[in-house]
Design a protein around this motif. Structure first.
Motif, PDB file in Angstrom:
ATOM      1  N   THR A  56       0.848  -1.191   0.000  1.00  0.00           N
ATOM      2  CA  THR A  56       0.000   0.000   0.000  1.00  0.00           C
ATOM      3  C   THR A  56       0.877   1.231   0.000  1.00  0.00           C
ATOM      4  O   THR A  56       1.891   1.282   0.715  1.00  0.00           O
ATOM      5  CB  THR A  56      -0.936   0.016   1.224  1.00  0.00           C
ATOM      6  N   SER A  57       0.531   2.215  -0.802  1.00  0.00           N
ATOM      7  CA  SER A  57       1.380   3.391  -0.955  1.00  0.00           C
ATOM      8  C   SER A  57       1.509   4.184   0.338  1.00  0.00           C
ATOM      9  O   SER A  57       2.508   4.859   0.564  1.00  0.00           O
ATOM     10  CB  SER A  57       0.843   4.287  -2.074  1.00  0.00           C
ATOM     11  N   LYS A  58       0.530   4.092   1.205  1.00  0.00           N
ATOM     12  CA  LYS A  58       0.552   4.842   2.472  1.00  0.00           C
ATOM     13  C   LYS A  58       1.474   4.191   3.498  1.00  0.00           C
ATOM     14  O   LYS A  58       1.872   4.820   4.476  1.00  0.00           O
ATOM     15  CB  LYS A  58      -0.869   4.943   3.021  1.00  0.00           C
ATOM     16  N   GLY A  59       1.812   2.929   3.290  1.00  0.00           N
ATOM     17  CA  GLY A  59       2.625   2.201   4.252  1.00  0.00           C
ATOM     18  C   GLY A  59       1.776   1.272   5.085  1.00  0.00           C
ATOM     19  O   GLY A  59       0.646   1.602   5.460  1.00  0.00           O
ATOM     20  N   ILE A  60       2.302   0.084   5.405  1.00  0.00           N
ATOM     21  CA  ILE A  60       1.542  -0.867   6.201  1.00  0.00           C
ATOM     22  C   ILE A  60       1.299  -0.297   7.597  1.00  0.00           C
ATOM     23  O   ILE A  60       2.109   0.497   8.110  1.00  0.00           O
ATOM     24  CB  ILE A  60       2.257  -2.234   6.270  1.00  0.00           C
ATOM     25  N   PRO A  61       0.202  -0.678   8.259  1.00  0.00           N
ATOM     26  CA  PRO A  61      -0.138  -0.079   9.563  1.00  0.00           C
ATOM     27  C   PRO A  61       0.958  -0.207  10.610  1.00  0.00           C
ATOM     28  O   PRO A  61       1.235   0.751  11.349  1.00  0.00           O
ATOM     29  CB  PRO A  61      -1.407  -0.840   9.970  1.00  0.00           C
ATOM     30  N   LYS A  62       1.599  -1.383  10.705  1.00  0.00           N
ATOM     31  CA  LYS A  62       2.635  -1.564  11.719  1.00  0.00           C
ATOM     32  C   LYS A  62       3.816  -0.617  11.508  1.00  0.00           C
ATOM     33  O   LYS A  62       4.444  -0.148  12.468  1.00  0.00           O
ATOM     34  CB  LYS A  62       3.133  -3.018  11.711  1.00  0.00           C
ATOM     35  N   LEU A  63       4.129  -0.330  10.258  1.00  0.00           N
ATOM     36  CA  LEU A  63       5.202   0.622   9.952  1.00  0.00           C
ATOM     37  C   LEU A  63       4.831   2.010  10.450  1.00  0.00           C
ATOM     38  O   LEU A  63       5.637   2.702  11.091  1.00  0.00           O
ATOM     39  CB  LEU A  63       5.455   0.646   8.442  1.00  0.00           C
TER      40      LEU A  63
END
Length: 390
Positions: free
Chosen positions: A65-72
């Motif tokens: 995902t372009s927004k970044g994975i949630p854990k990141l």
């Protein structure tokens, strides 16, 4: 063939020095390369191990995902809480970027366009100047440097600019000038921006590189900063993960959402194993930036003390991984490109000419602290021989 946008880009001033360096190396000469700010320190082993583990999982080979994975994004929020005592909502106030350059350049597309203007430090990291220009906006320069009053210069540039700027670009500790500011400056900047409805974009690339007890402030530490400001944080220098291309835009939720929306049309984010490795690194190797900082401070001392001994004396920088050195008086008539060419040909030391960073840079060259102390000492010995007028 006729192209759009790139025709406006000037010749890359650093290419001439790079060509000279390569020519000398092909001839067997040992050039000490202190030009390109490309970190030589290894990335944390935990990052390498986690990447190797994650890349073996085929589920991580799909689009991310372009927004970044949630854990990141949670890890970034945790880092900001620990390091700067800044609370971030990882869902709305954090967006992963493919390094700071990608984040900054695409952010400019959301904030400015034809008819708009931006206030940009000069001299400056080239993308800070060309990001707004490539988005179609005009640029008003704000004189930057260790001995200048950046805030006073900013106010003056704003009052002279028309149309009034929509964006202020800031980046401290500053590349290339190494100028640093304190928390009080950030308070002034936030107050100025809030009163005038301007967005501040702070590129915090050297967030963890402060020397002699100096701790670079985050603009988001200022109460009310999220009303007008966003900040770019990157793992490039702090964690020595340059090639991983792992950065983040944090701060004002509306601006973060705008970048995330644009990126959703442009990319699928950084390769997911890299995001996973970056997450673990921020959570479990949080002391690594301090180790990196100590190495750069030691290299700074080796270079600046060595240059001082040969008669090239100036104040030591308080931050960044660079040294912004005024051309010594006996050689000032050369200008930075000629002087940098002279240094690489006669002294076998590659530096970056100040003119490559825009207006106000031509009286300087920039050293990057990307070689160990033994190589830096070798560079100093070479320069002693190459600069007899000192």
């Amino acid at each position: 063939m006729e192209f759009r946008r790139i025709n406006a880009l000037p010749p890359y001033a650093f290419a001439q020095i790079d060509a000279l360096k390569k020519e000398l190396r092909r001839a067997g000469e040992d050039v000490v390369d202190l030009a390109f700010g490309n970190p030589d320190l290894p990335s944390p082993m935990i990052a390498v191990d986690k990447l190797a583990e994650a890349v073996r999982n085929p589920r991580n080979h799909r689009y991310s995902t372009s927004k970044g994975i949630p854990k990141l994004r949670e890890a970034v929020a945790g880092l900001y809480q620990r390091t700067f005592n800044v609370t971030l909502d990882f869902e709305t106030e954090v967006c992963a970027t493919i390094g700071a350059k990608e984040g900054f350049s695409h952010l400019m597309l959301t904030l400015v366009g034809p008819g708009d203007t931006a206030l940009v430090p000069s001299p400056s990291y080239p993308i800070h100047i060309w990001g707004p220009i490539l988005a179609g906006a005009g640029v008003h320069y704000v004189r930057m440097g260790p001995d200048t009053d950046f805030f006073a210069n900013l106010v003056s540039a704003y009052e002279q600019a028309w149309p009034r700027p929509r964006v202020i670009v800031a980046s401290v500790p500053h590349n290339p000038t190494t100028a640093c500011v304190d928390y009080a400056f950030m308070e002034q900047l936030v107050e100025f921006a809030r009163e005038r409805g301007i967005v501040v974009v702070h590129d915090f690339a050297y967030a963890d590189l402060g020397f002699d007890g100096y701790n670079p402030p985050s603009i988001l530490q200022v109460p009310g900063a999220k009303e007008c400001a966003v900040e770019l944080y990157t793992m490039t220098k702090s964690f020595s993960m340059a090639g991983w291309r792992m950065g983040f835009l944090v701060g004002n939720a509306e601006i973060v959402a705008a970048l995330a929306k644009l990126k959703s049309y442009l990319d699928y984010g950084t390769f997911q194993p890299i995001q996973i490795a970056a997450t673990v690194t921020m959570n479990e190797a949080s002391d690594y930036p301090r180790e990196v900082n100590a190495i750069y401070q030691s290299r700074r001392d080796a270079l600046c003390d060595g240059l001082s001994r040969i008669g090239w004396d100036f104040p030591k920088p308080k931050g960044t991984m660079f040294v912004w050195a005024p051309i010594p008086e006996p050689y000032q008539e050369m200008g930075s490109l000629e002087f940098a060419s002279f240094l690489v040909q006669e002294g076998e030391v590659a530096t970056s000419p100040g003119i490559g960073f825009g207006e106000g840079g031509d009286a300087f060259v920039r050293f990057a602290l990307i070689e160990n102390e033994q190589r830096i000492n070798q560079a100093v010995r070479n320069l002693r021989k190459a600069l007899p007028k000192l």
